[in-house]
Design a protein around this motif. Structure first.
Motif, PDB file in Angstrom:
ATOM      1  N   PRO A   9      -9.448  67.957  -4.041  1.00  0.00           N
ATOM      2  CA  PRO A   9     -10.869  68.065  -3.691  1.00  0.00           C
ATOM      3  C   PRO A   9     -11.456  66.776  -3.157  1.00  0.00           C
ATOM      4  O   PRO A   9     -12.474  66.791  -2.472  1.00  0.00           O
ATOM      5  N   PHE A  10     -10.810  65.632  -3.497  1.00  0.00           N
ATOM      6  CA  PHE A  10     -11.377  64.352  -3.120  1.00  0.00           C
ATOM      7  C   PHE A  10     -10.671  63.723  -1.918  1.00  0.00           C
ATOM      8  O   PHE A  10     -11.058  62.649  -1.471  1.00  0.00           O
ATOM      9  N   LEU A  11      -9.615  64.385  -1.407  1.00  0.00           N
ATOM     10  CA  LEU A  11      -8.907  63.811  -0.269  1.00  0.00           C
ATOM     11  C   LEU A  11      -9.811  63.615   0.943  1.00  0.00           C
ATOM     12  O   LEU A  11      -9.746  62.571   1.600  1.00  0.00           O
ATOM     13  N   PRO A  12     -10.685  64.593   1.291  1.00  0.00           N
ATOM     14  CA  PRO A  12     -11.577  64.346   2.430  1.00  0.00           C
ATOM     15  C   PRO A  12     -12.477  63.148   2.208  1.00  0.00           C
ATOM     16  O   PRO A  12     -12.762  62.399   3.146  1.00  0.00           O
ATOM     17  N   LEU A  13     -12.927  62.948   0.964  1.00  0.00           N
ATOM     18  CA  LEU A  13     -13.777  61.794   0.660  1.00  0.00           C
ATOM     19  C   LEU A  13     -13.002  60.497   0.838  1.00  0.00           C
ATOM     20  O   LEU A  13     -13.498  59.524   1.401  1.00  0.00           O
ATOM     21  N   CYS A  14     -11.755  60.470   0.357  1.00  0.00           N
ATOM     22  CA  CYS A  14     -10.925  59.277   0.525  1.00  0.00           C
ATOM     23  C   CYS A  14     -10.680  58.993   2.002  1.00  0.00           C
ATOM     24  O   CYS A  14     -10.680  57.836   2.434  1.00  0.00           O
ATOM     25  N   GLN A  15     -10.469  60.047   2.777  1.00  0.00           N
ATOM     26  CA  GLN A  15     -10.248  59.857   4.207  1.00  0.00           C
ATOM     27  C   GLN A  15     -11.496  59.311   4.878  1.00  0.00           C
ATOM     28  O   GLN A  15     -11.421  58.538   5.830  1.00  0.00           O
ATOM     29  N   ARG A  16     -12.656  59.721   4.374  1.00  0.00           N
ATOM     30  CA  ARG A  16     -13.911  59.198   4.923  1.00  0.00           C
ATOM     31  C   ARG A  16     -14.066  57.729   4.589  1.00  0.00           C
ATOM     32  O   ARG A  16     -14.540  56.927   5.398  1.00  0.00           O
ATOM     33  N   LEU A 189     -18.224  66.537   0.959  1.00  0.00           N
ATOM     34  CA  LEU A 189     -16.764  66.510   1.003  1.00  0.00           C
ATOM     35  C   LEU A 189     -16.156  66.584  -0.386  1.00  0.00           C
ATOM     36  O   LEU A 189     -14.970  66.845  -0.527  1.00  0.00           O
ATOM     37  N   ALA A 190     -16.958  66.309  -1.411  1.00  0.00           N
ATOM     38  CA  ALA A 190     -16.483  66.417  -2.796  1.00  0.00           C
ATOM     39  C   ALA A 190     -17.253  67.532  -3.493  1.00  0.00           C
ATOM     40  O   ALA A 190     -17.694  67.400  -4.624  1.00  0.00           O
ATOM     41  N   ASN A 191     -17.403  68.626  -2.813  1.00  0.00           N
ATOM     42  CA  ASN A 191     -18.260  69.729  -3.253  1.00  0.00           C
ATOM     43  C   ASN A 191     -17.883  70.275  -4.623  1.00  0.00           C
ATOM     44  O   ASN A 191     -18.703  70.891  -5.305  1.00  0.00           O
ATOM     45  N   ALA A 192     -16.631  70.069  -5.063  1.00  0.00           N
ATOM     46  CA  ALA A 192     -16.169  70.675  -6.304  1.00  0.00           C
ATOM     47  C   ALA A 192     -16.860  70.105  -7.531  1.00  0.00           C
ATOM     48  O   ALA A 192     -16.899  70.751  -8.573  1.00  0.00           O
ATOM     49  N   HIS A 193     -17.406  68.906  -7.451  1.00  0.00           N
ATOM     50  CA  HIS A 193     -17.977  68.245  -8.618  1.00  0.00           C
ATOM     51  C   HIS A 193     -19.501  68.378  -8.619  1.00  0.00           C
ATOM     52  O   HIS A 193     -20.156  68.070  -7.630  1.00  0.00           O
ATOM     53  N   PRO A 194     -20.105  68.810  -9.743  1.00  0.00           N
ATOM     54  CA  PRO A 194     -21.568  68.981  -9.794  1.00  0.00           C
ATOM     55  C   PRO A 194     -22.343  67.706  -9.483  1.00  0.00           C
ATOM     56  O   PRO A 194     -23.395  67.767  -8.839  1.00  0.00           O
ATOM     57  N   ALA A 196     -21.454  65.325  -7.499  1.00  0.00           N
ATOM     58  CA  ALA A 196     -21.425  65.112  -6.052  1.00  0.00           C
ATOM     59  C   ALA A 196     -22.503  65.938  -5.372  1.00  0.00           C
ATOM     60  O   ALA A 196     -23.154  65.476  -4.422  1.00  0.00           O
ATOM     61  N   ARG A 197     -22.724  67.140  -5.852  1.00  0.00           N
ATOM     62  CA  ARG A 197     -23.784  67.973  -5.278  1.00  0.00           C
ATOM     63  C   ARG A 197     -25.161  67.368  -5.536  1.00  0.00           C
ATOM     64  O   ARG A 197     -26.075  67.533  -4.726  1.00  0.00           O
ATOM     65  N   GLN A 198     -25.308  66.671  -6.652  1.00  0.00           N
ATOM     66  CA  GLN A 198     -26.592  66.015  -6.940  1.00  0.00           C
ATOM     67  C   GLN A 198     -26.832  64.800  -6.059  1.00  0.00           C
ATOM     68  O   GLN A 198     -27.966  64.319  -5.972  1.00  0.00           O
ATOM     69  N   MET A 199     -25.786  64.302  -5.408  1.00  0.00           N
ATOM     70  CA  MET A 199     -25.944  63.151  -4.514  1.00  0.00           C
ATOM     71  C   MET A 199     -26.220  63.565  -3.076  1.00  0.00           C
ATOM     72  O   MET A 199     -26.285  62.720  -2.187  1.00  0.00           O
ATOM     73  N   ARG A 200     -26.394  64.847  -2.821  1.00  0.00           N
ATOM     74  CA  ARG A 200     -26.712  65.312  -1.478  1.00  0.00           C
ATOM     75  C   ARG A 200     -28.195  65.098  -1.173  1.00  0.00           C
ATOM     76  O   ARG A 200     -29.040  65.124  -2.073  1.00  0.00           O
ATOM     77  N   PRO A 201     -28.539  64.922   0.081  1.00  0.00           N
ATOM     78  CA  PRO A 201     -29.957  64.898   0.453  1.00  0.00           C
ATOM     79  C   PRO A 201     -30.631  66.209   0.048  1.00  0.00           C
ATOM     80  O   PRO A 201     -30.069  67.286   0.226  1.00  0.00           O
ATOM     81  N   GLY A 202     -31.812  66.105  -0.528  1.00  0.00           N
ATOM     82  CA  GLY A 202     -32.556  67.293  -0.893  1.00  0.00           C
ATOM     83  C   GLY A 202     -32.215  67.885  -2.240  1.00  0.00           C
ATOM     84  O   GLY A 202     -32.817  68.888  -2.639  1.00  0.00           O
ATOM     85  N   SER A 203     -31.265  67.289  -2.987  1.00  0.00           N
ATOM     86  CA  SER A 203     -30.947  67.809  -4.314  1.00  0.00           C
ATOM     87  C   SER A 203     -32.133  67.589  -5.253  1.00  0.00           C
ATOM     88  O   SER A 203     -33.041  66.804  -4.968  1.00  0.00           O
ATOM     89  N   GLU A 204     -32.128  68.258  -6.392  1.00  0.00           N
ATOM     90  CA  GLU A 204     -33.227  68.118  -7.343  1.00  0.00           C
ATOM     91  C   GLU A 204     -33.372  66.675  -7.813  1.00  0.00           C
ATOM     92  O   GLU A 204     -34.491  66.166  -7.964  1.00  0.00           O
ATOM     93  N   VAL A 205     -32.242  66.021  -8.064  1.00  0.00           N
ATOM     94  CA  VAL A 205     -32.297  64.629  -8.531  1.00  0.00           C
ATOM     95  C   VAL A 205     -32.881  63.718  -7.455  1.00  0.00           C
ATOM     96  O   VAL A 205     -33.752  62.884  -7.737  1.00  0.00           O
ATOM     97  N   ILE A 206     -32.429  63.860  -6.225  1.00  0.00           N
ATOM     98  CA  ILE A 206     -32.950  63.032  -5.133  1.00  0.00           C
ATOM     99  C   ILE A 206     -34.439  63.293  -4.935  1.00  0.00           C
ATOM    100  O   ILE A 206     -35.229  62.362  -4.702  1.00  0.00           O
ATOM    101  N   GLU A 207     -34.848  64.549  -5.043  1.00  0.00           N
ATOM    102  CA  GLU A 207     -36.268  64.881  -4.910  1.00  0.00           C
ATOM    103  C   GLU A 207     -37.081  64.266  -6.044  1.00  0.00           C
ATOM    104  O   GLU A 207     -38.202  63.782  -5.826  1.00  0.00           O
ATOM    105  N   GLU A 208     -36.555  64.242  -7.250  1.00  0.00           N
ATOM    106  CA  GLU A 208     -37.257  63.620  -8.376  1.00  0.00           C
ATOM    107  C   GLU A 208     -37.450  62.134  -8.141  1.00  0.00           C
ATOM    108  O   GLU A 208     -38.497  61.567  -8.491  1.00  0.00           O
TER     109      GLU A 208
END
Length: 297
Positions: A9-16, A189-194, A196-208
């Motif tokens: 799940p993290f290979l795309p992130l490592c490649q980035r 790119l690390a969508n499998a981990h919750p 990582a989803r919180q670090m996306r633009p527009g997530s609840e945490v980022i909005e807070e």
């Protein structure tokens, strides 16, 4: 250790993070080539050190360094708050080996490196746990405040604690290194981990974190790199909030992995910690005081 199943799940992130492949070498700038070579070397070295940092330090009192390695030139210790180091995503405290040594050599002997569990699935929960660790450190050292240095996700956890959980009473200054303050699109790119989803633009945490924070007493210094391929867009590693006392420091010539280990960045971190004793009246959001831009190419 059975890590092979966790890697896909993290290979795309490592490649980035390590974007330069042999087939792309032609035409790339020398600066990017040097930065990529440095990232690969740091990754290799960190993989060797990683096992040494898996186990949490033995409590807050044991986590606070003594006078350092005998024979190492050091400056006199100063009555400064303890420094708390917080690592990034799928990492551990071993990433701060060189930074701890640099801080100790310059008189900052009370340093604690904290691990949060890789099973942690919520930034807010991690921030609450950080608050309990900081209360323990303050109780054991007699200090009323701490300084925090957070790499990547670690900076986001520390910011949530300071800005949203009342941690500004305890955190004098928070220095972040390559932290996605506004969310990074690479987190997809690390969508499998919750988390990582919180670090996306527009997530609840980022909005807070974008909500008003009047009276927040913590000073923020954010180091961001123009070659950080984990930050998309690059400016997400900058703090842009009207209520926060924030300074953004641009670093040139290195990538994401190099931020917590490069000596030029370590110098900037020490300068940021040293200037934290200045009165709040002399600091305004976006000030250019303290550490300036750092070019390390």
């Amino acid at each position: 250790m059975k890590v092979t199943r966790a890697l896909p799940p993290f290979l795309p992130l490592c490649q980035r993070m390590l974007p330069v492949l042999p087939v792309r070498l032609a035409g790339l700038s020398l600066t990017l080539l040097k930065a990529t070579a440095l990232e690969i070397a740091i990754l290799a070295g960190h993989l060797l050190l990683y096992p040494s940092g898996i186990i949490q330090e033995r409590g807050a009192s044991a986590a606070l360094d003594g006078p350092g390695t005998p024979g190492t030139p050091q400056l006199p210790a100063r009555p400064e708050p303890p420094v708390v180091l917080l690592h990034g995503f799928i990492d551990n405290r071993s990433v701060f080996v060189l930074l701890r040594r640099s801080l100790a050599q310059h008189g900052r002997h009370q340093v604690a490196s904290l691990n949060y569990s890789p099973l942690t699935c919520d930034i807010r929960t991690a921030a609450e746990l950080l608050g309990r660790h900081i209360e323990e450190i303050c109780e054991r050292t007699g200090s009323t405040q701490v300084d925090i240095v957070g790499h990547s996700l670690g900076g986001l956890i520390a910011r949530y604690y300071a800005q949203r959980l009342g941690g500004d009473l305890r955190v004098r200054i928070l220095v972040t290194l390559g932290t996605p303050h506004s969310g990074t699109r690479v987190a997809r790119l690390a969508n499998a981990h919750p988390i990582a989803r919180q670090m996306r633009p527009g997530s609840e945490v980022i909005e807070e974190l974008s909500l008003p924070a009047p009276g927040c007493r913590t000073r923020f210094v954010s180091f961001w790199s123009d070659l950080d391929h984990v930050m998309d867009p690059l400016e997400t590693a900058c703090i842009d909030h009207p209520d926060l006392l924030a300074q953004n420091v641009r670093v040139s010539g290195i990538g994401h992995l190099a931020l917590p280990v490069h000596p030029a960045v370590a110098t900037g971190i020490r300068q940021a910690l040293d200037t934290a004793r200045q009165s709040a009246a002399d600091r305004v959001a976006g000030t250019t005081g303290g550490p300036g831009d750092a070019t390390v190419a």
